[in-house]
Design a protein around this motif. Structure first.
Motif, PDB file in Angstrom:
ATOM      1  N   ALA A  91       0.892  -1.222  -0.053  1.00 18.60           N
ATOM      2  CA  ALA A  91      -0.147   0.034  -0.054  1.00 18.60           C
ATOM      3  C   ALA A  91       0.832   1.120  -0.011  1.00 18.60           C
ATOM      4  CB  ALA A  91      -0.860  -0.060   1.330  1.00 18.60           C
ATOM      5  N   GLU A  92       1.892   1.234   0.810  1.00 18.80           N
ATOM      6  CA  GLU A  92       2.747   2.546   0.975  1.00 18.80           C
ATOM      7  C   GLU A  92       3.429   2.635  -0.523  1.00 18.80           C
ATOM      8  OE1 GLU A  92       5.773   4.962   1.397  1.00 18.80           O
ATOM      9  OE2 GLU A  92       3.783   4.632   2.530  1.00 18.80           O
ATOM     10  N   ARG A  93       3.916   1.711  -1.401  1.00 20.52           N
ATOM     11  CA  ARG A  93       4.617   1.885  -2.625  1.00 20.52           C
ATOM     12  C   ARG A  93       3.638   2.404  -3.573  1.00 20.52           C
ATOM     13  NH1 ARG A  93       5.978  -2.843  -4.593  1.00 20.52           N
ATOM     14  NH2 ARG A  93       5.689  -4.260  -2.836  1.00 20.52           N
ATOM     15  N   TRP A  94       2.191   1.915  -3.404  1.00 23.66           N
ATOM     16  CA  TRP A  94       1.361   2.023  -4.614  1.00 23.66           C
ATOM     17  C   TRP A  94       0.961   3.668  -4.159  1.00 23.66           C
ATOM     18  CZ3 TRP A  94      -3.526   4.123  -4.035  1.00 23.66           C
ATOM     19  CH2 TRP A  94      -4.253   4.273  -5.206  1.00 23.66           C
ATOM     20  N   ALA A  95       1.019   4.283  -3.016  1.00 24.15           N
ATOM     21  CA  ALA A  95       0.689   5.478  -2.581  1.00 24.15           C
ATOM     22  C   ALA A  95       1.683   6.257  -3.022  1.00 24.15           C
ATOM     23  CB  ALA A  95       0.319   5.589  -1.065  1.00 24.15           C
ATOM     24  N   SER A  96       2.867   5.865  -2.725  1.00 19.42           N
ATOM     25  CA  SER A  96       4.070   6.679  -3.074  1.00 19.42           C
ATOM     26  C   SER A  96       4.224   6.658  -4.613  1.00 19.42           C
ATOM     27  CB  SER A  96       5.444   5.869  -2.976  1.00 19.42           C
ATOM     28  OG  SER A  96       6.547   6.669  -3.197  1.00 19.42           O
ATOM     29  N   SER A  97       3.635   5.840  -5.691  1.00 17.84           N
ATOM     30  CA  SER A  97       3.299   5.992  -7.215  1.00 17.84           C
ATOM     31  C   SER A  97       2.378   6.812  -7.530  1.00 17.84           C
ATOM     32  CB  SER A  97       3.437   4.616  -7.519  1.00 17.84           C
ATOM     33  OG  SER A  97       4.826   3.957  -7.294  1.00 17.84           O
ATOM     34  N   ASN A  98       1.625   7.006  -6.732  1.00 18.62           N
ATOM     35  CA  ASN A  98       0.510   7.765  -6.942  1.00 18.62           C
ATOM     36  C   ASN A  98      -0.308   8.810  -6.441  1.00 18.62           C
ATOM     37  OD1 ASN A  98      -1.196   5.610  -9.310  1.00 18.62           O
ATOM     38  ND2 ASN A  98      -0.122   4.324  -7.650  1.00 18.62           N
ATOM     39  N   MET A  99       0.685   9.611  -5.784  1.00 25.00           N
ATOM     40  CA  MET A  99       0.390  10.681  -4.839  1.00 25.00           C
ATOM     41  C   MET A  99      -0.308  11.741  -5.596  1.00 25.00           C
ATOM     42  SD  MET A  99       1.331  10.111  -1.812  1.00 25.00           S
ATOM     43  CE  MET A  99       1.940  11.801  -0.882  1.00 25.00           C
ATOM     44  N   LEU A 100       0.035  11.990  -6.912  1.00 15.06           N
ATOM     45  CA  LEU A 100      -0.906  13.000  -7.747  1.00 15.06           C
ATOM     46  C   LEU A 100      -2.133  12.646  -8.064  1.00 15.06           C
ATOM     47  CD1 LEU A 100      -0.480  15.908  -9.020  1.00 15.06           C
ATOM     48  CD2 LEU A 100       0.180  14.889 -10.969  1.00 15.06           C
ATOM     49  N   VAL A 101      -2.418  11.619  -8.224  1.00 14.17           N
ATOM     50  CA  VAL A 101      -3.746  11.043  -8.411  1.00 14.17           C
ATOM     51  C   VAL A 101      -4.468  10.741  -7.249  1.00 14.17           C
ATOM     52  CG1 VAL A 101      -5.117   8.921  -9.133  1.00 14.17           C
ATOM     53  CG2 VAL A 101      -3.021   9.574 -10.487  1.00 14.17           C
ATOM     54  N   LEU A 102      -3.842  10.443  -6.089  1.00 14.60           N
ATOM     55  CA  LEU A 102      -4.643  10.558  -4.740  1.00 14.60           C
ATOM     56  C   LEU A 102      -5.078  12.084  -4.533  1.00 14.60           C
ATOM     57  CD1 LEU A 102      -2.404   7.955  -2.804  1.00 14.60           C
ATOM     58  CD2 LEU A 102      -5.177   7.831  -3.431  1.00 14.60           C
ATOM     59  N   GLY A 103      -4.114  12.851  -4.886  1.00 12.85           N
ATOM     60  CA  GLY A 103      -4.234  14.375  -4.519  1.00 12.85           C
ATOM     61  C   GLY A 103      -5.456  14.708  -5.206  1.00 12.85           C
ATOM     62  N   LEU A 104      -5.578  14.667  -6.396  1.00 11.79           N
ATOM     63  CA  LEU A 104      -6.864  15.059  -7.217  1.00 11.79           C
ATOM     64  C   LEU A 104      -7.985  14.615  -6.722  1.00 11.79           C
ATOM     65  CD1 LEU A 104      -5.256  14.711 -10.994  1.00 11.79           C
ATOM     66  CD2 LEU A 104      -5.592  16.763  -9.618  1.00 11.79           C
ATOM     67  N   ILE A 105      -8.009  13.228  -6.087  1.00 14.37           N
ATOM     68  CA  ILE A 105      -9.440  12.765  -5.698  1.00 14.37           C
ATOM     69  C   ILE A 105      -9.852  13.333  -4.238  1.00 14.37           C
ATOM     70  CG2 ILE A 105     -10.379  10.600  -4.604  1.00 14.37           C
ATOM     71  CD1 ILE A 105      -8.517   8.800  -6.362  1.00 14.37           C
ATOM     72  N   HIS A 168       1.792   7.836   3.175  1.00 16.91           N
ATOM     73  CA  HIS A 168       3.087   8.061   2.745  1.00 16.91           C
ATOM     74  C   HIS A 168       3.624   9.588   2.867  1.00 16.91           C
ATOM     75  CE1 HIS A 168       6.377   8.333  -0.298  1.00 16.91           C
ATOM     76  NE2 HIS A 168       5.853   9.413  -0.729  1.00 16.91           N
ATOM     77  N   GLY A 169       2.746  10.392   2.799  1.00 16.33           N
ATOM     78  CA  GLY A 169       3.107  12.017   2.822  1.00 16.33           C
ATOM     79  C   GLY A 169       3.694  12.270   4.267  1.00 16.33           C
ATOM     80  N   PHE A 170       3.035  11.608   5.259  1.00 17.92           N
ATOM     81  CA  PHE A 170       3.760  11.844   6.726  1.00 17.92           C
ATOM     82  C   PHE A 170       5.194  11.546   6.871  1.00 17.92           C
ATOM     83  CE2 PHE A 170       4.686  10.714  11.193  1.00 17.92           C
ATOM     84  CZ  PHE A 170       4.228  11.685  11.815  1.00 17.92           C
ATOM     85  N   TRP A 171       5.515  10.438   6.630  1.00 19.09           N
ATOM     86  CA  TRP A 171       6.759  10.154   6.852  1.00 19.09           C
ATOM     87  C   TRP A 171       7.820  10.490   5.740  1.00 19.09           C
ATOM     88  CZ3 TRP A 171      10.127   7.810   3.588  1.00 19.09           C
ATOM     89  CH2 TRP A 171       9.807   6.987   2.504  1.00 19.09           C
ATOM     90  N   SER A 172       7.387  10.800   4.739  1.00 14.84           N
ATOM     91  CA  SER A 172       8.142  11.553   3.605  1.00 14.84           C
ATOM     92  C   SER A 172       8.489  12.849   3.980  1.00 14.84           C
ATOM     93  CB  SER A 172       7.313  11.323   2.253  1.00 14.84           C
ATOM     94  OG  SER A 172       8.022  11.987   1.148  1.00 14.84           O
ATOM     95  N   ALA A 173       7.276  13.683   4.495  1.00 12.95           N
ATOM     96  CA  ALA A 173       7.569  14.869   4.901  1.00 12.95           C
ATOM     97  C   ALA A 173       8.780  15.034   6.209  1.00 12.95           C
ATOM     98  CB  ALA A 173       6.438  15.470   5.463  1.00 12.95           C
ATOM     99  N   MET A 174       8.633  14.060   7.177  1.00 12.55           N
ATOM    100  CA  MET A 174       9.568  13.968   8.276  1.00 12.55           C
ATOM    101  C   MET A 174      10.932  13.567   7.559  1.00 12.55           C
ATOM    102  SD  MET A 174       7.515  14.964  10.441  1.00 12.55           S
ATOM    103  CE  MET A 174       8.721  14.563  11.995  1.00 12.55           C
ATOM    104  N   HIS A 175      10.831  12.876   6.769  1.00 14.10           N
ATOM    105  CA  HIS A 175      12.329  12.496   5.995  1.00 14.10           C
ATOM    106  C   HIS A 175      13.005  13.670   5.485  1.00 14.10           C
ATOM    107  CE1 HIS A 175      15.382  10.141   4.057  1.00 14.10           C
ATOM    108  NE2 HIS A 175      14.933  10.996   2.865  1.00 14.10           N
ATOM    109  N   THR A 176      12.151  14.534   4.832  1.00  9.60           N
ATOM    110  CA  THR A 176      12.550  15.718   4.111  1.00  9.60           C
ATOM    111  C   THR A 176      13.246  16.755   5.141  1.00  9.60           C
ATOM    112  OG1 THR A 176      10.918  15.414   2.254  1.00  9.60           O
ATOM    113  CG2 THR A 176      12.006  17.681   2.654  1.00  9.60           C
TER     114      THR A 176
END
Length: 225
Positions: A91-105, A168-176
């Motif tokens: 699920a994490e890898r799928w979300a990472s690959s489709n962040m823009l699509v999820l964002g549009l939804i 995905h966005g939470f840990w990605s933001a914390m990583h950044t």
């Protein structure tokens, strides 16, 4: 992107806590709605929140375009696993690959939410629009909105998209923002999954409780008449 994302997650946390009040007290929830009505501080906060959302969306398109230019057609050729390739990792890898699509939804769901609540409450109060209920009677709008099964299902789908996006966005933001390294990355992923799951469950419980008419607050108040 990371700073605005964390700020939006904090807002969602506040919004969830506010919604949970509606489960137990019609009067308490409407008091919050009145406090956050067309008062100047609420309007300023709303404008600030809108600015955060716009900045987040703009940077999402910019970063997506940059990533695609940099990686070309092989941008998803390599997929690494984090937790041994389990369901959550998939699920994490799928979300990472489709962040823009999820964002549009999520954006479409946001427009629906603004129409159902913000337009009938703060916007209606500012411009003197007469709606089905008083602008501060948010409880009545919750009852009306989630008594419709179709709308309730759309909201639940929206919450699922938000879950994938923020998981995905939470840990990605914390990583950044500096929580990097294998150990802290795994910790942030775990914390993020737990936090986001509880957050979305909070929203979903409110929808389901009013959909099926089992919210404790429905046992008292004008809506029972």
């Amino acid at each position: 992107m990371s700073v605005t994302g964390i700020a939006l997650i904090l807002f969602l946390t506040f919004h969830c806590c506010m919604n949970l009040v509606a489960l137990f007290s019609e009067e308490g929830y409407n008091m919050i709605c009145e406090f956050l009505g067309a008062n100047w501080y609420a309007v300023v906060a709303t404008l600030g929140l809108a600015a955060l959302a716009v900045i987040h969306i703009v940077f999402a398109f910019i970063l997506t375009a940059q990533n695609r230019r940099a990686r070309g057609e092989n941008r998803y050729e390599v997929a690494t696993t984090v937790n041994g390739g389990g369901i959550l990792d998939t699920a994490e890898r799928w979300a990472s690959s489709n962040m823009l699509v999820l964002g549009l939804i999520i954006l479409l769901g946001l427009l629906m939410h603004l129409k159902d609540f913000w337009y009938n409450m703060m916007f209606a109060e500012i411009f003197g629009i007469v709606g089905a209920h008083h602008p501060a009677d948010g409880f009545a709008y919750i009852v009306d909105t989630f008594s419709n099964p179709v709308i309730s299902i759309l909201y639940l789908v929206w919450f699922c998209a938000i879950w994938f996006h923020i998981a995905h966005g939470f840990w990605s933001a914390m990583h950044t923002l500096g929580a990097s390294g294998k150990i802290w990355q795994k910790r942030m992923q775990c914390i993020g999954l737990i936090y986001v799951t509880l957050l979305m469950l909070g929203f979903a419980v409110v929808v389901l409780a009013f959909w099926f008419g089992c919210a404790p607050s429905l046992c008292t108040g004008s809506c029972c008449a």
